[in-house]
Motif scaffolding. Structure first.
Motif, PDB file in Angstrom:
ATOM      1  N   UNK A  33       0.831  -1.213   0.000  1.00 45.86           N
ATOM      2  CA  UNK A  33       0.000   0.000   0.000  1.00 45.86           C
ATOM      3  C   UNK A  33       0.858   1.254   0.000  1.00 45.86           C
ATOM      4  N   UNK A  34       1.936   1.221   0.768  1.00 50.92           N
ATOM      5  CA  UNK A  34       2.839   2.375   0.797  1.00 50.92           C
ATOM      6  C   UNK A  34       3.522   2.577  -0.554  1.00 50.92           C
ATOM      7  N   UNK A  35       3.930   1.498  -1.172  1.00 48.97           N
ATOM      8  CA  UNK A  35       4.551   1.606  -2.498  1.00 48.97           C
ATOM      9  C   UNK A  35       3.552   2.131  -3.524  1.00 48.97           C
ATOM     10  N   UNK A  36       2.308   1.684  -3.423  1.00 50.22           N
ATOM     11  CA  UNK A  36       1.267   2.184  -4.335  1.00 50.22           C
ATOM     12  C   UNK A  36       1.030   3.667  -4.092  1.00 50.22           C
ATOM     13  N   UNK A  37       1.025   4.087  -2.825  1.00 48.70           N
ATOM     14  CA  UNK A  37       0.865   5.508  -2.511  1.00 48.70           C
ATOM     15  C   UNK A  37       2.022   6.317  -3.063  1.00 48.70           C
ATOM     16  N   UNK A  38       3.233   5.810  -2.894  1.00 47.43           N
ATOM     17  CA  UNK A  38       4.400   6.524  -3.417  1.00 47.43           C
ATOM     18  C   UNK A  38       4.343   6.626  -4.934  1.00 47.43           C
ATOM     19  N   UNK A  39       3.869   5.593  -5.591  1.00 41.20           N
ATOM     20  CA  UNK A  39       3.739   5.645  -7.051  1.00 41.20           C
ATOM     21  C   UNK A  39       2.723   6.707  -7.461  1.00 41.20           C
ATOM     22  N   UNK A  40       1.581   6.773  -6.748  1.00 42.05           N
ATOM     23  CA  UNK A  40       0.571   7.793  -7.038  1.00 42.05           C
ATOM     24  C   UNK A  40       1.135   9.196  -6.803  1.00 42.05           C
ATOM     25  N   UNK A  41       1.835   9.354  -5.691  1.00 39.95           N
ATOM     26  CA  UNK A  41       2.410  10.646  -5.337  1.00 39.95           C
ATOM     27  C   UNK A  41       3.438  11.069  -6.376  1.00 39.95           C
ATOM     28  N   UNK A  42       4.286  10.135  -6.771  1.00 36.39           N
ATOM     29  CA  UNK A  42       5.316  10.433  -7.768  1.00 36.39           C
ATOM     30  C   UNK A  42       4.689  10.853  -9.092  1.00 36.39           C
ATOM     31  N   UNK A  43       3.663  10.129  -9.517  1.00 39.19           N
ATOM     32  CA  UNK A  43       3.002  10.451 -10.784  1.00 39.19           C
ATOM     33  C   UNK A  43       2.321  11.817 -10.717  1.00 39.19           C
ATOM     34  N   UNK A  44       1.632  12.089  -9.611  1.00 43.53           N
ATOM     35  CA  UNK A  44       0.957  13.379  -9.459  1.00 43.53           C
ATOM     36  C   UNK A  44       1.979  14.518  -9.418  1.00 43.53           C
ATOM     37  N   UNK A  45       3.060  14.335  -8.655  1.00 44.80           N
ATOM     38  CA  UNK A  45       4.102  15.374  -8.583  1.00 44.80           C
ATOM     39  C   UNK A  45       4.714  15.608  -9.965  1.00 44.80           C
ATOM     40  N   UNK A  46       4.905  14.550 -10.726  1.00 46.68           N
ATOM     41  CA  UNK A  46       5.459  14.699 -12.079  1.00 46.68           C
ATOM     42  C   UNK A  46       4.511  15.534 -12.946  1.00 46.68           C
ATOM     43  N   UNK A  47       3.231  15.192 -12.917  1.00 49.11           N
ATOM     44  CA  UNK A  47       2.258  15.939 -13.722  1.00 49.11           C
ATOM     45  C   UNK A  47       2.198  17.410 -13.293  1.00 49.11           C
ATOM     46  N   UNK A  48       2.243  17.643 -12.005  1.00 46.61           N
ATOM     47  CA  UNK A  48       2.102  19.009 -11.515  1.00 46.61           C
ATOM     48  C   UNK A  48       3.373  19.849 -11.682  1.00 46.61           C
ATOM     49  N   UNK A  49       4.550  19.221 -11.676  1.00 44.01           N
ATOM     50  CA  UNK A  49       5.793  19.999 -11.705  1.00 44.01           C
ATOM     51  C   UNK A  49       6.709  19.758 -12.897  1.00 44.01           C
ATOM     52  N   UNK A  50       6.601  18.634 -13.591  1.00 44.99           N
ATOM     53  CA  UNK A  50       7.606  18.284 -14.605  1.00 44.99           C
ATOM     54  C   UNK A  50       7.059  17.749 -15.928  1.00 44.99           C
ATOM     55  N   UNK A  51       5.795  17.806 -16.174  1.00 49.29           N
ATOM     56  CA  UNK A  51       5.194  17.107 -17.312  1.00 49.29           C
ATOM     57  C   UNK A  51       5.615  17.651 -18.682  1.00 49.29           C
ATOM     58  N   UNK A  52       5.929  18.931 -18.768  1.00 46.79           N
ATOM     59  CA  UNK A  52       6.218  19.534 -20.076  1.00 46.79           C
ATOM     60  C   UNK A  52       7.611  20.145 -20.090  1.00 46.79           C
ATOM     61  N   UNK A  53       8.274  20.037 -21.230  1.00 47.45           N
ATOM     62  CA  UNK A  53       9.590  20.659 -21.387  1.00 47.45           C
ATOM     63  C   UNK A  53       9.417  21.957 -22.174  1.00 47.45           C
ATOM     64  N   UNK A  54       9.989  23.038 -21.621  1.00 53.49           N
ATOM     65  CA  UNK A  54       9.969  24.327 -22.317  1.00 53.49           C
ATOM     66  C   UNK A  54      11.209  24.351 -23.208  1.00 53.49           C
ATOM     67  N   UNK A  55      11.036  24.334 -24.540  1.00 49.50           N
ATOM     68  CA  UNK A  55      12.165  24.158 -25.454  1.00 49.50           C
ATOM     69  C   UNK A  55      13.232  25.256 -25.371  1.00 49.50           C
ATOM     70  N   UNK A  56      12.841  26.499 -25.270  1.00 48.30           N
ATOM     71  CA  UNK A  56      13.802  27.601 -25.322  1.00 48.30           C
ATOM     72  C   UNK A  56      14.761  27.561 -24.129  1.00 48.30           C
TER      73      UNK A  56
END
Length: 159
Positions: free
Chosen positions: A12-35
């Protein structure tokens, strides 16, 4: 704690960490700004919309804090996570400077690290603390069985 309960808790903790990691990625790192070759997420992009975008970002970021509460994190953990979200929201309200800060601060990745560190500490402490009481219990049980056997042997055979 039995092995089944412990492994279920770990899963359950590993599943929570996976959810947290995915959400943090979407919220902070999902897109690369090319310039500038930097990564930003939904939180940074939404923050470009004055006030409403920052409010949406804070709402989405609070999902990580809710996950910490769901996992039973102590007050110091979720308070720190809430402070990260609060700083992100308040500074993000400042036009232009706040948007740059919002994209650099990455409150969600910070919160992911805070929660991950707490979960690792809890797991490490459970492994340390749950090992010895079980060994002591088995040892005391065997010692008790030995004493009872000796007493019964002497009572029955008088030796």
């Amino acid at each position: 704690m039995s092995a089944d309960v412990s492994s279920d808790l770990t899963r359950r903790r590993l599943a929570s960490l996976a959810r947290i990691d995915k959400l943090a990625w979407w919220l902070d790192d999902a897109f690369r700004v090319p310039v500038i070759n930097k990564r930003v997420g939904i939180d940074g992009v939404a923050g470009l919309v004055p006030f409403a975008g920052d409010l949406v970002g804070a709402g989405l970021s609070s999902l990580l804090v809710i996950e910490a509460l769901r996992l039973g994190a102590p007050k110091r953990v979720w308070a720190r996570m809430g402070a990260n979200v609060g700083i992100d929201f308040v500074v993000g309200l400042v036009p232009i400077v706040g948007d740059v800060f919002d994209m650099a601060w990455k409150a969600n990745r910070r919160n992911e690290k805070v929660l991950r560190r707490w979960l690792e500490d809890v797991t490490r402490n459970e492994e340390k603390s749950s090992k010895w009481p079980g060994v002591m219990g088995v040892g005391l049980g065997l010692a008790g069985a030995f004493v009872v056997t000796v007493v019964l042997w002497r009572a029955m055979f008088g030796a």
